[in-house]
Design a protein around this motif. Structure first.
Motif, mmCIF file in Angstrom:
data_model
loop_
_atom_site.group_PDB
_atom_site.id
_atom_site.type_symbol
_atom_site.label_atom_id
_atom_site.label_comp_id
_atom_site.label_asym_id
_atom_site.label_seq_id
_atom_site.Cartn_x
_atom_site.Cartn_y
_atom_site.Cartn_z
ATOM 1 N N SER A 164 -6.430 -6.826 -5.380
ATOM 2 C CA SER A 164 -7.555 -5.998 -5.634
ATOM 3 C C SER A 164 -7.462 -4.236 -4.872
ATOM 4 O O SER A 164 -7.337 -3.694 -6.016
ATOM 5 C CB SER A 164 -8.805 -6.198 -4.789
ATOM 6 N N PHE A 165 -6.166 -4.153 -3.914
ATOM 7 C CA PHE A 165 -5.697 -3.147 -3.736
ATOM 8 C C PHE A 165 -5.189 -2.355 -4.214
ATOM 9 O O PHE A 165 -4.753 -1.208 -4.541
ATOM 10 C CB PHE A 165 -5.630 -3.116 -2.524
ATOM 11 N N GLU A 166 -4.486 -2.869 -5.169
ATOM 12 C CA GLU A 166 -3.616 -2.114 -6.393
ATOM 13 C C GLU A 166 -3.931 -1.548 -7.715
ATOM 14 O O GLU A 166 -3.653 -0.377 -7.486
ATOM 15 C CB GLU A 166 -2.743 -3.555 -6.746
ATOM 16 N N LEU A 167 -5.277 -2.555 -7.583
ATOM 17 C CA LEU A 167 -5.936 -2.262 -9.006
ATOM 18 C C LEU A 167 -6.546 -0.683 -8.241
ATOM 19 O O LEU A 167 -6.758 -0.083 -9.851
ATOM 20 C CB LEU A 167 -7.157 -2.949 -9.991
ATOM 21 N N LEU A 168 -6.903 -1.096 -7.146
ATOM 22 C CA LEU A 168 -8.086 0.667 -7.208
ATOM 23 C C LEU A 168 -7.036 2.131 -6.590
ATOM 24 O O LEU A 168 -7.620 3.164 -6.933
ATOM 25 C CB LEU A 168 -8.668 -0.515 -5.818
ATOM 26 N N GLY A 169 -5.628 1.280 -6.578
ATOM 27 C CA GLY A 169 -4.689 2.615 -5.957
ATOM 28 C C GLY A 169 -4.218 3.351 -7.978
ATOM 29 O O GLY A 169 -4.230 3.867 -8.235
ATOM 30 N N GLU A 170 -4.403 2.223 -8.739
ATOM 31 C CA GLU A 170 -4.274 2.376 -10.385
ATOM 32 C C GLU A 170 -5.766 3.053 -10.493
ATOM 33 O O GLU A 170 -5.842 4.695 -11.476
ATOM 34 C CB GLU A 170 -4.113 1.338 -11.043
ATOM 35 N N THR A 176 -10.794 2.420 2.348
ATOM 36 C CA THR A 176 -11.705 1.482 1.599
ATOM 37 C C THR A 176 -11.296 -0.104 2.843
ATOM 38 O O THR A 176 -10.075 0.279 3.064
ATOM 39 C CB THR A 176 -10.710 1.481 0.634
ATOM 40 N N THR A 177 -12.725 -1.050 2.166
ATOM 41 C CA THR A 177 -12.086 -2.086 3.515
ATOM 42 C C THR A 177 -12.053 -3.182 2.538
ATOM 43 O O THR A 177 -12.564 -2.933 1.899
ATOM 44 C CB THR A 177 -12.917 -2.384 4.896
ATOM 45 N N ALA A 178 -11.097 -4.268 2.515
ATOM 46 C CA ALA A 178 -11.941 -5.579 1.669
ATOM 47 C C ALA A 178 -11.266 -7.360 2.260
ATOM 48 O O ALA A 178 -10.100 -7.768 2.692
ATOM 49 C CB ALA A 178 -11.423 -5.426 0.366
ATOM 50 N N HIS A 179 -12.399 -7.780 2.896
ATOM 51 C CA HIS A 179 -12.330 -8.935 3.514
ATOM 52 C C HIS A 179 -11.964 -10.011 2.186
ATOM 53 O O HIS A 179 -13.559 -10.080 1.877
ATOM 54 C CB HIS A 179 -13.773 -9.083 4.530
ATOM 55 N N ALA A 232 0.678 -1.386 -0.045
ATOM 56 C CA ALA A 232 0.112 0.255 0.286
ATOM 57 C C ALA A 232 0.709 1.281 -0.213
ATOM 58 O O ALA A 232 0.403 1.807 -0.661
ATOM 59 C CB ALA A 232 -1.191 0.037 1.537
ATOM 60 N N GLU A 233 2.276 0.813 1.111
ATOM 61 C CA GLU A 233 2.647 2.415 0.104
ATOM 62 C C GLU A 233 3.428 2.907 -0.768
ATOM 63 O O GLU A 233 3.737 4.319 -0.959
ATOM 64 C CB GLU A 233 4.495 1.827 1.331
ATOM 65 N N VAL A 234 3.926 1.636 -1.334
ATOM 66 C CA VAL A 234 3.921 1.778 -2.718
ATOM 67 C C VAL A 234 2.614 2.218 -3.438
ATOM 68 O O VAL A 234 3.313 3.163 -4.254
ATOM 69 C CB VAL A 234 4.842 0.070 -3.831
ATOM 70 N N TRP A 235 1.816 1.949 -3.378
ATOM 71 C CA TRP A 235 0.396 2.197 -4.309
ATOM 72 C C TRP A 235 0.207 2.978 -4.702
ATOM 73 O O TRP A 235 -0.951 4.132 -4.873
ATOM 74 C CB TRP A 235 -0.208 1.268 -4.118
ATOM 75 N N GLY A 236 0.380 4.190 -3.203
ATOM 76 C CA GLY A 236 -0.090 5.736 -2.872
ATOM 77 C C GLY A 236 -1.102 6.006 -1.446
ATOM 78 O O GLY A 236 -1.485 6.462 -1.881
ATOM 79 N N TYR A 237 -1.473 4.935 -0.936
ATOM 80 C CA TYR A 237 -1.918 4.918 0.067
ATOM 81 C C TYR A 237 -1.790 6.107 1.239
ATOM 82 O O TYR A 237 -0.359 5.520 1.707
ATOM 83 C CB TYR A 237 -2.716 4.191 0.625
ATOM 84 N N LYS A 238 -2.569 6.698 1.805
ATOM 85 C CA LYS A 238 -1.974 7.328 2.675
ATOM 86 C C LYS A 238 -2.376 7.392 4.100
ATOM 87 O O LYS A 238 -1.243 7.005 5.107
ATOM 88 C CB LYS A 238 -2.931 9.175 2.459
ATOM 89 N N ARG A 239 -2.450 6.836 4.660
ATOM 90 C CA ARG A 239 -2.863 5.595 6.061
ATOM 91 C C ARG A 239 -3.356 3.758 6.135
ATOM 92 O O ARG A 239 -3.729 3.420 4.820
ATOM 93 C CB ARG A 239 -4.311 6.099 6.653
ATOM 94 N N PHE A 240 -3.056 3.278 6.997
ATOM 95 C CA PHE A 240 -2.812 1.553 7.080
ATOM 96 C C PHE A 240 -3.479 1.601 8.977
ATOM 97 O O PHE A 240 -2.531 2.261 9.300
ATOM 98 C CB PHE A 240 -2.390 0.981 6.911
ATOM 99 N N TRP A 241 -5.026 1.064 8.781
ATOM 100 C CA TRP A 241 -5.431 1.786 10.607
ATOM 101 C C TRP A 241 -6.070 0.129 10.426
ATOM 102 O O TRP A 241 -6.390 -0.597 9.727
ATOM 103 C CB TRP A 241 -6.857 2.036 10.220
#
Length: 348
Positions: free
Chosen positions: A319-325, A306-309, A33-42
């Motif tokens: 999924s998170f990679e595509l969302l980052g794109e 965003t969350t994804a179980h 997520a850090e590489v893909w540009g997400y701001k936070r990881f909670w």
């Protein structure tokens, strides 16, 4: 406005796996997520839940922060009625000392579990959600610089001013966040009914504070992206089964996806889950992009978490990679629009 995307992770334990696997997966997801540009990881505090490994939330935050370099890591959230404010101030003061300018502290007033477990956690049931506003202000005070006559202070903690957020799934925390001038995160990913009213209350009644000069609202969204709509809907059945099991009183580990979800639940269970999961973007990148644009247009969030179980870790990463794109495309489109508008203004 360029809207940041963040991730809420509960360290989901896939069926047949262990908490150790789930915690490794969380750290791996945060690194990506850090590489893909997400701001936070909670990470979120839940107890006595067979499918969630993030019960000792402060410990897991340290685990994730230690494996990343720049992404903000925090609690989404700490269920404050389960803890003394001083203990949380010390824990997050420690985290902020180890990982400066990277730690967030989101606070909730629910127990994060059932009542029997809540009693086992607290021992003294006098500590309830009724004390939440006072507990938040006490916690804030421990992050202020140590006053000369102050007998109790958090070490580490004093003077660090760890950013505090209030979390909510109803109107109470929206009103309190507005009164205290704190950023507000609404759990629309599982409680969409009060989302619009909560946003309106928060934005209308917000009072500027030392931490924040204007309202800042982050909204939860289930987001599952795959190469095709059918693949994404298939992955989403794990979430649908998990919520159905919770409603049945039989929570468990994250189940593998199934081909026919309608064979799993009753019409009433389907209606309940559909309402609970109303704020979900599920599909191919194009489908999810349309859903995101509609969600943003209606709610005007300052940030989306965003969350994804998803049962399979590889599919969750994808999924998170595509969302980052998708977000990168939205940012590019917005920048192009702003550049065009500026050029037209110059011509005028």
């Amino acid at each position: 406005m360029v809207i940041p995307f963040s991730i809420l992770d509960l360290s989901p334990i896939p069926q047949g796996a262990t908490a150790a696997v789930a915690l490794r997966n969380s750290r791996d997801l945060a690194r990506h997520a850090e590489v893909w540009g997400y701001k936070r990881f909670w990470l979120a505090e839940h107890h006595n839940m067979p499918g969630i490994a993030s019960a000792a939330t402060s410990v897991v935050i340290g685990h994730v922060a230690g494996g990343t370099k720049t992404i903000r890591v925090g609690a989404g959230g700490i269920m404050l009625p389960n803890h003394s404010p001083l203990v949380i101030a010390e824990q997050f003061g420690t985290l902020a000392s180890l990982y400066p300018d990277r730690i967030d502290l989101g606070l909730g007033r629910a127990p994060g579990t059932d009542q029997s477990t809540a009693r086992a956690l607290r021992r003294n049931i006098a500590s309830t959600s009724d004390n939440f506003p006072q507990d938040v202000e006490e916690l804030q005070s421990y992050f202020e610089p140590h006053a000369p006559n102050q007998r109790i202070h958090a070490v580490p903690g004093s003077g660090l001013r760890v950013p505090i957020w209030l979390l909510g799934s109803s109107l109470f925390s929206a009103q309190l966040a507005a009164e205290l001038g704190l950023p507000f995160a609404f759990a629309s990913h599982f409680a969409p009914a009060d989302m619009m009213q909560a946003l309106q209350l928060y934005r209308t009644h917000f009072k500027p504070s030392r931490q924040l000069d204007r309202p800042y609202a982050m909204l939860g969204l289930n987001a599952i992206v795959a190469e095709t709509d059918a693949q994404a809907r298939f992955l989403f059945t794990s979430v649908q089964q998990a919520f159905t099991n919770l409603r049945r009183g039989t929570p468990g580990q994250i189940p593998p996806p199934i081909e026919d979800i309608d064979s799993y639940w009753s019409p009433a269970e389907k209606a309940s889950a559909s309402m609970t999961l109303l704020c979900s973007a599920v599909g191919s990148p194009n489908t999810v992009e349309r859903s995101l644009l509609k969600f943003i247009e209606v709610t005007q969030p300052d940030e989306i978490i965003t969350t994804a179980h998803i049962y399979d870790h590889g599919a969750r990463l994808r999924s998170f990679e595509l969302l980052g794109e998708i977000r990168a495309r939205l940012v590019s489109s917005e920048l192009q629009h702003a550049t065009s508008a500026a050029s037209l203004a110059e011509l005028a």
